[in-house]
Design an enzyme around this catalytic site. Sequence first.
Site, mmCIF file in Angstrom:
data_model
loop_
_atom_site.group_PDB
_atom_site.id
_atom_site.type_symbol
_atom_site.label_atom_id
_atom_site.label_comp_id
_atom_site.label_asym_id
_atom_site.label_seq_id
_atom_site.Cartn_x
_atom_site.Cartn_y
_atom_site.Cartn_z
ATOM 1 N N ALA A 10 -2.319 -2.735 8.826
ATOM 2 C CA ALA A 10 -2.855 -1.485 8.284
ATOM 3 C C ALA A 10 -2.020 -0.297 8.737
ATOM 4 O O ALA A 10 -2.514 0.806 8.881
ATOM 5 C CB ALA A 10 -4.297 -1.316 8.724
ATOM 6 N N GLY A 12 0.375 1.029 7.096
ATOM 7 C CA GLY A 12 1.003 1.702 5.944
ATOM 8 C C GLY A 12 0.728 3.197 5.920
ATOM 9 O O GLY A 12 -0.336 3.648 6.321
ATOM 10 N N ARG A 16 1.970 7.472 -1.470
ATOM 11 C CA ARG A 16 1.661 7.653 -2.900
ATOM 12 C C ARG A 16 0.207 8.017 -3.147
ATOM 13 O O ARG A 16 -0.163 8.377 -4.271
ATOM 14 C CB ARG A 16 2.035 6.400 -3.689
ATOM 15 C CG ARG A 16 3.497 6.410 -4.114
ATOM 16 C CD ARG A 16 3.872 5.103 -4.780
ATOM 17 N NE ARG A 16 3.187 4.907 -6.047
ATOM 18 C CZ ARG A 16 2.989 3.714 -6.605
ATOM 19 N NH1 ARG A 16 3.401 2.619 -5.988
ATOM 20 N NH2 ARG A 16 2.369 3.609 -7.757
ATOM 21 N N GLY A 81 8.928 -3.785 9.244
ATOM 22 C CA GLY A 81 8.700 -4.966 8.418
ATOM 23 C C GLY A 81 7.426 -5.707 8.780
ATOM 24 O O GLY A 81 6.831 -5.484 9.839
ATOM 25 N N THR A 82 7.038 -6.609 7.872
ATOM 26 C CA THR A 82 5.742 -7.273 8.022
ATOM 27 C C THR A 82 5.702 -8.240 9.213
ATOM 28 O O THR A 82 4.667 -8.366 9.867
ATOM 29 C CB THR A 82 5.353 -8.006 6.718
ATOM 30 O OG1 THR A 82 6.503 -8.689 6.202
ATOM 31 C CG2 THR A 82 4.875 -7.028 5.656
ATOM 32 N N GLU A 161 12.375 -12.249 -1.394
ATOM 33 C CA GLU A 161 12.030 -10.859 -1.694
ATOM 34 C C GLU A 161 12.878 -10.357 -2.856
ATOM 35 O O GLU A 161 14.010 -10.813 -3.065
ATOM 36 C CB GLU A 161 12.257 -9.984 -0.458
ATOM 37 C CG GLU A 161 11.287 -10.284 0.679
ATOM 38 C CD GLU A 161 9.826 -10.160 0.265
ATOM 39 O OE1 GLU A 161 9.427 -9.088 -0.206
ATOM 40 O OE2 GLU A 161 9.087 -11.146 0.388
ATOM 41 N N ASN A 176 4.178 -13.869 -4.162
ATOM 42 C CA ASN A 176 3.464 -13.807 -2.892
ATOM 43 C C ASN A 176 2.470 -12.645 -2.913
ATOM 44 O O ASN A 176 2.845 -11.492 -3.053
ATOM 45 C CB ASN A 176 4.490 -13.607 -1.763
ATOM 46 C CG ASN A 176 3.839 -13.356 -0.413
ATOM 47 O OD1 ASN A 176 2.699 -13.737 -0.188
ATOM 48 N ND2 ASN A 176 4.590 -12.726 0.483
ATOM 49 N N TYR A 376 -36.602 24.225 5.847
ATOM 50 C CA TYR A 376 -35.446 24.802 6.543
ATOM 51 C C TYR A 376 -35.638 26.303 6.720
ATOM 52 O O TYR A 376 -35.973 27.007 5.758
ATOM 53 C CB TYR A 376 -34.196 24.513 5.699
ATOM 54 C CG TYR A 376 -32.888 24.888 6.343
ATOM 55 C CD1 TYR A 376 -32.597 24.508 7.647
ATOM 56 C CD2 TYR A 376 -31.927 25.612 5.629
ATOM 57 C CE1 TYR A 376 -31.386 24.839 8.228
ATOM 58 C CE2 TYR A 376 -30.711 25.933 6.200
ATOM 59 C CZ TYR A 376 -30.440 25.554 7.499
ATOM 60 O OH TYR A 376 -29.238 25.874 8.066
HETATM 61 C C1 UD1 Z 1 5.193 -7.698 0.862
HETATM 62 C C2 UD1 Z 1 5.802 -9.100 0.925
HETATM 63 C C3 UD1 Z 1 6.026 -9.621 -0.502
HETATM 64 C C4 UD1 Z 1 4.707 -9.614 -1.258
HETATM 65 C C5 UD1 Z 1 4.067 -8.233 -1.234
HETATM 66 C C6 UD1 Z 1 2.679 -8.313 -1.781
HETATM 67 C C7 UD1 Z 1 7.175 -9.165 2.934
HETATM 68 C C8 UD1 Z 1 8.537 -9.076 3.492
HETATM 69 N N1 UD1 Z 1 7.072 -9.025 1.635
HETATM 70 O O1 UD1 Z 1 6.164 -6.862 0.268
HETATM 71 O O2 UD1 Z 1 6.541 -10.929 -0.473
HETATM 72 O O3 UD1 Z 1 4.924 -10.032 -2.590
HETATM 73 O O4 UD1 Z 1 3.962 -7.729 0.123
HETATM 74 O O5 UD1 Z 1 2.140 -7.024 -1.891
HETATM 75 O O6 UD1 Z 1 6.229 -9.389 3.667
HETATM 76 N N2 UD1 Z 1 3.225 -3.179 6.899
HETATM 77 C C9 UD1 Z 1 3.076 -2.768 8.193
HETATM 78 N N3 UD1 Z 1 4.180 -2.512 8.936
HETATM 79 C C10 UD1 Z 1 5.434 -2.652 8.442
HETATM 80 C C11 UD1 Z 1 5.569 -3.069 7.111
HETATM 81 C C12 UD1 Z 1 4.441 -3.329 6.373
HETATM 82 O O7 UD1 Z 1 1.945 -2.622 8.670
HETATM 83 O O8 UD1 Z 1 6.384 -2.416 9.173
HETATM 84 C C13 UD1 Z 1 2.022 -3.440 6.101
HETATM 85 C C14 UD1 Z 1 1.865 -2.417 4.986
HETATM 86 O O9 UD1 Z 1 1.013 -1.369 5.381
HETATM 87 C C15 UD1 Z 1 1.231 -3.220 3.869
HETATM 88 C C16 UD1 Z 1 1.752 -4.632 4.112
HETATM 89 O O10 UD1 Z 1 2.168 -4.684 5.459
HETATM 90 O O11 UD1 Z 1 -0.184 -3.240 3.974
HETATM 91 C C17 UD1 Z 1 2.889 -5.000 3.172
HETATM 92 O O12 UD1 Z 1 3.959 -4.127 3.358
HETATM 93 P P1 UD1 Z 1 4.826 -3.578 2.164
HETATM 94 O O13 UD1 Z 1 5.853 -2.692 2.707
HETATM 95 O O14 UD1 Z 1 3.936 -3.061 1.082
HETATM 96 O O15 UD1 Z 1 5.522 -4.937 1.667
HETATM 97 P P2 UD1 Z 1 6.106 -5.261 0.257
HETATM 98 O O16 UD1 Z 1 7.498 -4.794 0.188
HETATM 99 O O17 UD1 Z 1 5.150 -4.817 -0.776
#
Ligand code: UD1
Length: 454
Positions: A10, A12, A16, A81-82, A161, A176, A376
């Site tokens: 969470a 993010g 937008r 990154g995730t 990706e 995904n 009131y």
């Molecule tokens: C990610 C997936 C992709 C998938 C898509 C689905 C990866 C590398 N890619 O891409 O395969 O199809 O989601 O929506 O996982 N987040 C963090 N910290 C970070 C990065 C992200 O908390 O450093 C959270 C974001 O808030 C979000 C989620 O992880 O809730 C996904 O991140 P986002 O940057 O939207 O990934 P996508 O590029 O959409």
Amino acid sequence: MRSLLVIVLAAGEGTRMRSAKPKVLHAVANRPMVAHVLDAALKAGASRLAVVIGPDHEAVAAQVRHVAPEAGTFVQAERRGTAHAVLAAREALAQGLEGQPFDDVVVMYGDTPLVRPETIEALRAPLADGAAVSVLGFRPADPFGYGRLVTQDGELLAIREEKEASEAERAITLCNAGLMAFDGRVVLDLLDRVSDANAKKEFYLTDAVEIARALGRSAGVVEVAVEEVAGVNSRAQLAEAESILQKRLRARALEGGATLVAPETVFFSADTVIGRDVVIEPNVVFGPGVTIEDGATIRAFSHVEGAHVGAGAIVGPFARLRPGAALGQGVHVGNFVEIKAADLAPGVKVNHLSYVGDSSVGANTNIGAGTITCNYDGFRKHRTTIGANAFIGTNTLLVAPVSVGDGAYIGTGSVITDNVPEDLLAIGRARQVNKLGWAVRLRERLSAGLAPKT
Ligand code: UD1
Ligand code: MG
């Protein structure tokens, strides 16, 4: 039963959304998105919850404490990154449960609020069959931007990706959704092997699939409907998620034995509880915290929030029940009536044009049209207490704090400032005067061109 850690990402920014508040706090069916996700995780049997938040997201941590006090929150200082985000919760992963690693670790996104507990369970199934990773797949109308699921004979080989995908891989429609489940014994090992040598210089969680396979483990895919994994990045997508969830909530009410005359015009909150044989007429809105007991009727154009409506009660049309309204069995609340923080005992009738706030009303009391509790004074709220079987005449003002005893009558048009004992008549209004011949004399003066006498 297999132990389960759910990690909710969470962190993010949600730029937008064009909002002052973090994205995951935006509500769907009057519940913040992150709360939906935590709720689903708990219903799926999570033994432990970890939420990864952004550095300035104390408000998210507060919301998490509110809905799941047992959850841990972890700050991801930098968005890298995730996989990096999941590793922010390393402590929870490493700790395990009672000294044992978790059997399953599920990663969810805080901005994907419509995932059901059943789906989390389905996603875990391949782990029980020996897979190291399991991925939730879906087929979006436009796969652009999503990780593509590269499969062979139904087996998942890799997630590619968008930026790294070949043309052939970009043609894959199975994507995904973001939810992934891991074997808790190897998850840290897998994630520590993820590198950021890619187009986005990010640590991709999705790389875990190929890493697991290189270590001789398998990966599974579970496919779900697009609707379930709708992610929210904009206000338009928030509205779409709302519409999907409202459809589900309407279906739930119908399945539970309620009649919805025009389901598409009724709006529920995620926590609305509707009994059997409840009838809900068109254009009704339920805010948070509402329970409607069996056999009650909510008539058209009513707004109900934080209220309990007893069995067989009738509310509306055009009624407003505000937080703390508690209607007993068979109560009638009619048109243009507002009830707030008030207990109405069984059989009470408030049928027309009234405001009853900070009050308690005893059984079978009738409150006449236009009655107002003046609660009131500009500084504080005061209570009105009305007994049972009382009769409040039309257009009465009850200036609180004030009480009316059992069985008392209030004369129409009264301003009641003193307590009224039981079983008597209280009248608090100017006495009527009839002036004989007065109208005739006025007309004579006016027709003679004279000024009326004062
Ligand atoms: C990610 C997936 C992709 C998938 C898509 C689905 C990866 C590398 N890619 O891409 O395969 O199809 O989601 O929506 O996982 N987040 C963090 N910290 C970070 C990065 C992200 O908390 O450093 C959270 C974001 O808030 C979000 C989620 O992880 O809730 C996904 O991140 P986002 O940057 O939207 O990934 P996508 O590029 O959409
Ligand atoms: Mg995304």
